[in-house]
Design an enzyme around this catalytic site. Sequence first.
Site, short mmCIF file in Angstrom:
data_model
loop_
_atom_site.label_atom_id
_atom_site.label_comp_id
_atom_site.label_asym_id
_atom_site.label_seq_id
_atom_site.Cartn_x
_atom_site.Cartn_y
_atom_site.Cartn_z
N ARG A 73 0.83 -1.06 0.07
CA ARG A 73 0.26 -0.08 -0.06
C ARG A 73 0.92 1.16 0.07
O ARG A 73 2.02 1.33 0.50
CB ARG A 73 -0.95 0.03 1.25
CG ARG A 73 -1.99 -1.02 1.19
CD ARG A 73 -2.85 -0.83 2.33
NE ARG A 73 -2.21 -1.32 3.45
CZ ARG A 73 -1.62 -0.44 4.51
NH1 ARG A 73 -1.74 0.86 4.53
NH2 ARG A 73 -1.05 -1.06 5.50
N TYR A 201 -1.36 -3.66 -7.03
CA TYR A 201 -1.02 -4.33 -6.01
C TYR A 201 -2.41 -4.33 -4.78
O TYR A 201 -2.86 -3.22 -4.49
CB TYR A 201 0.23 -3.76 -4.97
CG TYR A 201 0.28 -4.49 -3.81
CD1 TYR A 201 0.79 -5.62 -3.76
CD2 TYR A 201 -0.20 -3.90 -2.53
CE1 TYR A 201 0.80 -6.50 -2.51
CE2 TYR A 201 -0.22 -4.50 -1.62
CZ TYR A 201 0.19 -5.69 -1.47
OH TYR A 201 0.10 -6.36 -0.28
N LYS A 210 -9.60 -2.43 1.97
CA LYS A 210 -9.23 -1.15 2.73
C LYS A 210 -9.78 -0.07 2.30
O LYS A 210 -10.42 0.68 3.00
CB LYS A 210 -7.61 -1.07 2.85
CG LYS A 210 -6.93 -2.22 3.51
CD LYS A 210 -7.40 -2.54 4.85
CE LYS A 210 -6.96 -3.89 5.71
NZ LYS A 210 -5.55 -4.26 5.47
N HIS A 230 -10.40 -2.36 11.84
CA HIS A 230 -8.99 -3.10 11.55
C HIS A 230 -8.92 -4.44 12.32
O HIS A 230 -7.89 -4.01 13.13
CB HIS A 230 -7.94 -2.25 11.03
CG HIS A 230 -6.89 -2.94 10.22
ND1 HIS A 230 -5.57 -2.49 10.41
CD2 HIS A 230 -6.75 -3.89 9.60
CE1 HIS A 230 -4.84 -3.26 9.61
NE2 HIS A 230 -5.47 -4.27 8.86
N SER A 252 -1.10 -3.41 10.23
CA SER A 252 -0.73 -4.48 9.19
C SER A 252 0.49 -5.21 9.58
O SER A 252 1.70 -4.62 10.07
CB SER A 252 -0.61 -3.64 7.96
OG SER A 252 -1.69 -2.91 7.64
N CYS A 254 1.19 -7.33 11.92
CA CYS A 254 1.32 -7.57 13.47
C CYS A 254 0.73 -8.51 14.00
O CYS A 254 0.55 -8.60 15.23
CB CYS A 254 1.10 -6.17 14.13
SG CYS A 254 2.22 -4.70 13.69
N ASP A 281 -8.94 -9.92 9.37
CA ASP A 281 -8.57 -8.67 8.97
C ASP A 281 -9.37 -7.52 9.21
O ASP A 281 -9.03 -6.34 9.72
CB ASP A 281 -8.08 -8.27 7.60
CG ASP A 281 -7.23 -7.21 7.22
OD1 ASP A 281 -6.10 -7.06 7.92
OD2 ASP A 281 -7.61 -6.61 6.13
N ARG A 375 2.18 -12.19 -0.40
CA ARG A 375 0.64 -12.33 0.08
C ARG A 375 0.42 -13.60 -0.71
O ARG A 375 0.45 -14.03 -1.77
CB ARG A 375 -0.16 -11.32 -0.15
CG ARG A 375 0.33 -9.90 0.42
CD ARG A 375 -0.67 -9.71 1.79
NE ARG A 375 0.04 -8.63 2.61
CZ ARG A 375 -0.41 -8.15 3.66
NH1 ARG A 375 -1.46 -8.85 4.07
NH2 ARG A 375 0.13 -7.22 4.34
P1 GTP Z 1 -2.28 -7.72 7.48
O1 GTP Z 1 -2.65 -8.76 6.53
O2 GTP Z 1 -1.17 -6.79 6.71
O3 GTP Z 1 -3.08 -6.99 8.01
O4 GTP Z 1 -1.31 -8.36 8.76
P2 GTP Z 1 -1.64 -9.18 10.17
O5 GTP Z 1 -2.06 -8.40 11.03
O6 GTP Z 1 -2.59 -10.36 9.88
O7 GTP Z 1 -0.14 -10.05 10.45
P3 GTP Z 1 0.28 -11.70 10.20
O8 GTP Z 1 -0.70 -12.62 11.09
O9 GTP Z 1 -0.02 -11.94 8.80
O10 GTP Z 1 1.45 -11.41 10.81
C1 GTP Z 1 2.66 -10.63 10.28
C2 GTP Z 1 3.97 -11.13 11.08
O11 GTP Z 1 3.84 -10.91 12.44
C3 GTP Z 1 4.54 -12.52 10.43
O12 GTP Z 1 5.67 -12.29 10.17
C4 GTP Z 1 4.58 -13.36 11.89
O13 GTP Z 1 5.47 -14.26 11.73
C5 GTP Z 1 4.53 -12.35 12.94
N1 GTP Z 1 3.82 -12.67 14.11
C6 GTP Z 1 2.61 -12.90 14.13
N2 GTP Z 1 2.08 -13.35 15.29
C7 GTP Z 1 3.29 -13.28 16.14
C8 GTP Z 1 3.77 -13.31 17.48
O14 GTP Z 1 2.74 -13.94 18.45
N3 GTP Z 1 4.71 -13.26 17.85
C9 GTP Z 1 5.82 -12.83 17.06
N4 GTP Z 1 7.18 -12.74 17.48
N5 GTP Z 1 5.46 -12.73 15.85
C10 GTP Z 1 4.25 -12.88 15.38
C1 SPV Z 2 -2.79 -4.55 5.49
O1 SPV Z 2 -2.00 -3.85 4.87
O2 SPV Z 2 -3.44 -4.16 6.33
C2 SPV Z 2 -3.43 -5.65 4.76
C3 SPV Z 2 -2.81 -5.79 3.27
O3 SPV Z 2 -4.31 -6.38 5.11
S1 SPV Z 2 -3.58 -4.81 2.23
O4 SPV Z 2 -4.75 -5.23 1.68
O5 SPV Z 2 -2.64 -4.62 1.24
O6 SPV Z 2 -4.00 -3.53 3.00
MN MN Z 3 -4.83 -5.70 7.34
#
Ligand code: GTP
Ligand code: SPV
Ligand code: MN
Length: 594
Positions: A73, A201, A210, A230, A252, A254, A281, A375
Amino acid sequence: MTSSFTKNKSVLDWIEDKIDLVKPDKIVWIDGSKEQVEALRAEGCETGEMIKLNQELLPECYLHRTAVNDVARVEGRTFICAPTKDEAGPTNNWMDPDEAYKMLYDIARDSYKGRTMYVIPYSMGPVGSPFSKIGIELTDSIYVVLNMVIMTRTGVKVLEALGDSDDWVRGLHCKCQIDPEKRYICQFPQDNTIISVNSGYGGNVLLGKKCFALRIASYQGKMEGWQAEHMLILGVEDPTGKVRYICAAFPSACGKTNLAMLIPPESYRKKGYKVWTVGDDISWIRKGPDGRLYAINPENGFFGVAPGTNDKSNPNALASTRQGTIFTNVAHDLDTNTVWWEGLDKNPPTNAIDWTGKPWNGKESTEKGANPNSRFTAPAVNCPCISSEFENPDGVPISAIVFGGRRAKLAPLVYQSRDWNHGVFVGSVMASETTAAAAGAVGVVRRDPMAMLPFCGYNMADYWQHWIDIGKTLEKDKAPKIFNVNWFRKDDEGNFMWPGFGDNLRVLEWILKRCEDKVDADETPIGYVPKAEDINLEGIEDKVTIDDLNAMLDVSKDLWKEETDGIEEFYGKFGDRIPKELAAELDTLKNNLK
Ligand code: GTP
Ligand code: SPV
Ligand code: MN
């Protein structure tokens, strides 16, 4: 214009107008049929947009690579085009709507010449649910169509549900030349309109996600008395079979997808605990007839971060990607015609193409095979732990709301707010280290209120007021309890202190016990913190000691005093628009720290 798909005049007039602008050679309505999807996949492979993967190992799976300058983004080029700058607020980029339309139409003009216009009618939320909203996206990208078919409910049934209403979100996407200098993602909340140009993208172009389900929907929620957040939604089933639901907002990349699909630690599994995924999400939240808050996931699939996803960290996400999935910007293993990313396993392919399209030997190269923000787009039905309530048009009742972010220091593993207004304060002052999900520097701490900084469609202070106002309508025993978590606290050597992932259920258990007044807590200046012995460490005693836990739960007055300076500065940007309830909470925090 006439069409066999709908007689809705507002739809037909708008599309006709856009046809005049972009001048497509051909118009194709997405009807939601399997045959059409199959034909589009084949066409995408012919044009080189899509690569068909090994259909025995990954049936109906495809790979796509975006331009190398178009992998995340672009927050700096995302605009809220409200009538005045004040309505967009100090945290959004703003453009005057008339000027924005003119600029965007100049960029979009004639850009579909020689190309096809795909008309995608889609529903955010189960078709016909009282929570749901309809959109139409026009795009010249087969990749966008195929992603939208996974991420939303599409096709004729959506047009039938719309009837002749003009309550739908207009979305125009034009790839143009993928020129980063002319890339704009513009939301017009007052017009229910989104225009996105020069990107291909994910979050920039899958306009249901979003752009609509957060930026436009947050504004709709303000006007109509509900909330677009979110947030993931998960259900925790205890050994008695009772399921309680939690919504959690993390910025994002996290940890939302990971938490939403959590596998309980062995000791919990043995006792009969299960976790069910409703969403990973986005949550749309409104008050139900019983006075509690209910949430739906408006999406129909997962657009998840690939790197780090493996059969240990998130087996449910990995399983979700084994069929009908589109992979974006991962490495392509030519020997097996499958995909690979950093953290999938310890065995990178040697004969591969990296995410930029260059030959890549994973054993020798020092470059990454997959982009850090690569992704997967996977259908929700594939998820082994998808909740039985996923399609429930009335949503699920929320027991707890959890905020969280990446903070190497400061924020304890978990703490609870004193009440709703204090919880809104906790969400409003969230801060987190930036990630690869947005273009720009990674690892910089910034304020990201409710994980909505890049996604709030109007003035953030008014959005906080909306949270406060929603709270006023909730009876005390029916309002969800509000918490903050931090899985990312680091020790002095820079190691994560908490094992995270499945072990996060240990924290959720404490949260749910607090919701039912079943466990005590220590009162600190920032809120209620667990007594270390109340976090269950069964099975991880060798990794985490009570002393470690105490360190993770520590609230440092000195660091929090510094933090209040940052909060005050941040609040200062909003002038007197800051809700008086939040100003009072800041005063309370400052007093508590004296
Ligand atoms: P978006 O799709 O961008 O909104 O991301 P998201 O919030 O769904 O994050 P996602 O679950 O894909 O995690 C992103 C990163 O955080 C990955 O690299 C994970 O390995 C890391 N991660 C997730 N949960 C944990 C946790 O409990 N501890 C640690 N250390 N890392 C974590
Ligand atoms: C985020 O960035 O929080 C996502 C991926 O879930 S995107 O759809 O690119 O915003
Ligand atoms: Mn997201």
